[in-house]
Enzyme design. Sequence first.
Site: not given
Ligand code: ATP
Length: 140
Positions: A11, A51, A59, A93, A114, A128
Amino acid sequence: MPLEQTLSIIKPDATRRNITGEIIARLEKAGLRVVAQRRMLLSTAQAEAFYNVHKARPFFRNLVEFMTSGPVVVQVLEGENAIAKNREVMGATDPSKADAGTIRKDFAESIEANSVHGSDAPETAKNEIRFFFSDLDICG
Ligand code: ATP
Ligand code: MG
């Protein structure tokens, strides 16, 4: 164990700090192989589409802004159990909840910034990967 492919994204917080190599080394040490890779700047429309599953979340707007704030490195990773293995190496996450030694524990700046994305299941991995790459781009 099945040989799988998964989509990984390094990222903008990580490309900004020039730590893509350190992150890729972690993936490779875990037994994952980079079989396709591209550095690119996501458009707003691309980030929104990628997304889309999160579009109702509070968010979402900030996430799209963050993901378009600088270059990302999109990759196809291949390996045994690659989908779960990548999630394991990434960590939780929220970096404050991530296990020691994971990418997010060691590199993430916040729950949003992250450092990495990884597909979470076989169907999402397939979709994806197709979002970013054609078969011609992937060399295992
Ligand atoms: P990714 O999909 O990026 O691999 P993930 O599966 O661990 O991560 P998801 O729940 O799919 O997490 O959320 C997608 C992305 O949205 C997260 O990686 C993070 O960048 C952002 N995100 C998730 N939860 C929050 C939150 N509570 N506040 C801000 N950003 C968030
Ligand atoms: Mg996710």
